[in-house]
Design a protein around this motif. Structure first.
Motif, PDB file in Angstrom:
ATOM      1  N   ILE A   1       0.106  12.820   6.670  1.00  0.00           N
ATOM      2  CA  ILE A   1       0.777  12.184   5.071  1.00  0.00           C
ATOM      3  C   ILE A   1       0.245  10.968   4.675  1.00  0.00           C
ATOM      4  CG2 ILE A   1       2.126  14.507   4.850  1.00  0.00           C
ATOM      5  CD1 ILE A   1       4.292  11.475   5.443  1.00  0.00           C
ATOM      6  N   GLY A   2       0.563  10.928   3.725  1.00  0.00           N
ATOM      7  CA  GLY A   2       0.173   9.597   3.071  1.00  0.00           C
ATOM      8  C   GLY A   2       1.679   9.234   3.007  1.00  0.00           C
ATOM      9  N   ALA A   3       1.785   7.458   2.872  1.00  0.00           N
ATOM     10  CA  ALA A   3       3.876   6.918   3.058  1.00  0.00           C
ATOM     11  C   ALA A   3       3.578   6.708   1.640  1.00  0.00           C
ATOM     12  CB  ALA A   3       3.996   6.157   3.695  1.00  0.00           C
ATOM     13  N   GLN A   4       2.755   6.331   0.532  1.00  0.00           N
ATOM     14  CA  GLN A   4       2.755   6.002  -0.263  1.00  0.00           C
ATOM     15  C   GLN A   4       1.947   7.033  -1.802  1.00  0.00           C
ATOM     16  OE1 GLN A   4       0.217   2.627   1.453  1.00  0.00           O
ATOM     17  NE2 GLN A   4       2.023   0.889   1.518  1.00  0.00           N
TER      18      GLN A   4
ATOM     19  N   GLY B   1      -2.827  15.976   1.359  1.00  0.00           N
ATOM     20  CA  GLY B   1      -4.006  15.989   0.618  1.00  0.00           C
ATOM     21  C   GLY B   1      -3.127  13.961  -0.270  1.00  0.00           C
ATOM     22  N   GLN B   2      -3.577  13.523  -1.123  1.00  0.00           N
ATOM     23  CA  GLN B   2      -2.494  12.261  -2.366  1.00  0.00           C
ATOM     24  C   GLN B   2      -1.085  12.184  -1.147  1.00  0.00           C
ATOM     25  OE1 GLN B   2      -2.498  15.649  -3.713  1.00  0.00           O
ATOM     26  NE2 GLN B   2      -4.557  14.853  -4.227  1.00  0.00           N
ATOM     27  N   ALA B   3       0.019  11.934  -1.381  1.00  0.00           N
ATOM     28  CA  ALA B   3       0.253  11.184  -0.966  1.00  0.00           C
ATOM     29  C   ALA B   3       1.897  11.440  -1.161  1.00  0.00           C
ATOM     30  CB  ALA B   3       0.449   9.835  -0.380  1.00  0.00           C
ATOM     31  N   THR B   4       3.122  10.475  -0.972  1.00  0.00           N
ATOM     32  CA  THR B   4       5.283  11.048  -1.168  1.00  0.00           C
ATOM     33  C   THR B   4       4.744  10.485  -2.378  1.00  0.00           C
ATOM     34  OG1 THR B   4       5.412  10.620   1.182  1.00  0.00           O
ATOM     35  CG2 THR B   4       6.859  10.071   0.112  1.00  0.00           C
ATOM     36  N   MET B   5       4.545   9.788  -2.765  1.00  0.00           N
ATOM     37  CA  MET B   5       4.837   9.226  -4.280  1.00  0.00           C
ATOM     38  C   MET B   5       4.062   9.837  -5.289  1.00  0.00           C
ATOM     39  SD  MET B   5       7.243   7.111  -3.114  1.00  0.00           S
ATOM     40  CE  MET B   5       7.385   6.547  -5.051  1.00  0.00           C
ATOM     41  N   LEU B   6       3.513  10.438  -4.627  1.00  0.00           N
ATOM     42  CA  LEU B   6       2.246  11.570  -5.975  1.00  0.00           C
ATOM     43  C   LEU B   6       3.269  13.013  -5.471  1.00  0.00           C
ATOM     44  CD1 LEU B   6      -1.287  10.237  -5.351  1.00  0.00           C
ATOM     45  CD2 LEU B   6       0.734   9.771  -7.407  1.00  0.00           C
ATOM     46  N   ASP B   7       4.588  13.280  -5.025  1.00  0.00           N
ATOM     47  CA  ASP B   7       4.083  14.380  -4.753  1.00  0.00           C
ATOM     48  C   ASP B   7       5.143  14.912  -6.056  1.00  0.00           C
ATOM     49  OD1 ASP B   7       6.009  16.336  -1.996  1.00  0.00           O
ATOM     50  OD2 ASP B   7       6.867  16.661  -4.307  1.00  0.00           O
TER      51      ASP B   7
END
Length: 428
Positions: free
Chosen positions: A7-10, A222-228
């Motif tokens: 996953i993405g972290a930002q 897809g996308q990242a953690t801060m977009l969850d």
């Protein structure tokens, strides 16, 4: 053999495609479990650059079975456009599997996305206008259309009629747009049925059987953690769960089958769209990062907002996702800087805060507290071992590792496929 979540972290665009490609030759399945064609992965293979939006990056790895799972929303026109474009370049796309339970983006979803965003004016969220949010809304409201519905004309027609009965009132009476005809949508979707039929399966069953057989499955977010939608900077988020927990709900593979969680984090920070961004730079350094890192959206082409590395966000991602390994990308972009600031905490109303504030208002007003690190001038794109990096670059990586809550197991040092330093095996 493991099940791995990547996953993405930002806020996205961290380079997940490169990390997936790094693992690609060692995995059997690569699964996209959330989002739609609002995400973009750029993968460089030799002299070839591939920009993927809906398809999992693993489709570029020979022998890997790529899967679009139930948590994804699918624009079928985009799906076939990407498949045809890859086929024309000699990529084998015949193994792709698509979940029968994945929801379908229709023309009315795209229309609603665009007109709703414009209607918000200054309160715009910054969506891509591709119908992602309205499709997820229909899913939650239980009026969505799934891939399996396309193979039953009667059910498909009933569902489209039910959805448009309400949406046409909204389009005509609120947004002053024309009503959408039921036949227009039904005929378009039925036209895809025979091409879709060979690839639409029970992907949850397929993946569990693969794990039972000892095969390795990689779940690519897809996308990242801060977009969850639950754990990101709400409401400036995507419409799905982009964190590690989304891999289970978005695929039908239970949480206790997941062995590792790999989070990709840039050596600095970027985001696209509206919302809080404490380390954002509006000066020449922001432009330096944007131009050197070629920070323009793979899907939208929009210039990305840029800023220094934010350690509290990395720690938050480590906690929310249960990160076992970080992959640090684009370290080479920082080459040439005399000093490199890193956000180690925030100041909120005169008080130091070491973690991401739970209050959206506090996070919006958070001011970064920086610690500076020595930069380096040496070209690092040829480094393939940690000791090949200049001492200052090594110190920077080790400092980020100490601040970020998990080990940094791999480091991207350039855009090429093999431009990566591996410190720890990502599968063990």
């Amino acid at each position: 053999m493991p099940a791995i979540v990547l996953i993405g972290a930002q806020w996205g665009d961290e380079g997940k495609g490169k990390a997936t490609d790094l693992l690609g030759s060692r995995v059997d399945y690569v699964v996209k479990f959330n989002g739609g064609n609002n995400a973009g992965h750029t993968v460089v293979v030799g002299d070839e650059k591939y920009a993927l939006h809906l398809l999992p990056s693993g489709i570029l790895s020979p022998g890997v079975t790529p899967v679009i799972a139930n948590g994804v929303v699918v624009d079928i026109e985009v799906l076939f456009h990407e498949l045809e474009a890859l086929s024309a370049r000699g990529v084998d796309v015949s193994k792709l599997l698509v979940s029968a339970n994945a929801h379908v983006i229709t023309g009315y979803h795209r229309t609603l996305d665009r007109v709703t965003e414009r209607f918000l004016g200054k309160r715009q969220i910054g969506t891509t206008g591709r119908g992602i949010g309205p499709t997820y809304a229909d899913k939650i409201n239980r009026v969505g259309i799934r891939m399996q519905d396309i193979f039953d004309e009667n059910i498909l027609r009933q569902k489209v009629e039910g959805a448009l009965e309400q949406k046409n009132h909204l389009l005509v009476k609120v947004y002053n747009r024309r009503a959408i005809e039921v036949n227009e949508i039904v005929d378009e979707l039925l036209g895809y049925a025979e091409r879709l039929r060979p690839m639409v399966v029970d992907t949850g069953l397929e993946l569990n059987r693969a794990l039972d057989a000892g095969q390795t499955v990689l779940f690519e977010g897809g996308q990242a953690t801060m977009l969850d939608v639950d754990h990101g900077t709400y409401p400036f988020v995507t419409s799905s769960n982009a964190t590690a927990g989304g891999a289970s709900t978005g695929s039908g593979v239970a949480p206790n089958r997941i062995d590792r969680v790999i989070a990709v984090v840039k050596a600095y920070t970027t985001r696209v769209g509206a919302g809080p961004f404490p380390t954002e730079l509006h000066d020449e350094w922001g432009e330096f990062l944007r131009s050197r890192g070629f920070e323009f959206g793979t899907t939208t082409g929009r210039p990305r907002r840029t800023g220094w590395y934010d350690a509290p966000i990395a720690r938050y991602s480590a906690r929310v996702n249960g990160v076992t390994d970080f992959v640090l990308t684009k370290l080479d972009v920082l080459t040439g800087l005399e000093k490199i600031p890193v956000c180690v905490a925030y100041e909120v109303d005169g008080v130091r805060v070491d973690e991401v504030p739970v209050s959206q208002s506090d996070f919006h007003h958070a001011k970064p507290i920086y610690e500076e690190f020595e930069g380096w001038a040496e070209d690092i794109t040829g480094a393939r071992a940690f000791d090949d990096l200049p001492p200052a670059a090594q110190d920077y990586v080790l400092a980020l590792e100490q601040m970020s809550g998990s080990r940094i197991s791999a480091i991207g040092v350039g855009p090429d496929r093999d431009a990566i330093v591996v410190r720890h095996d990502l599968l063990t």
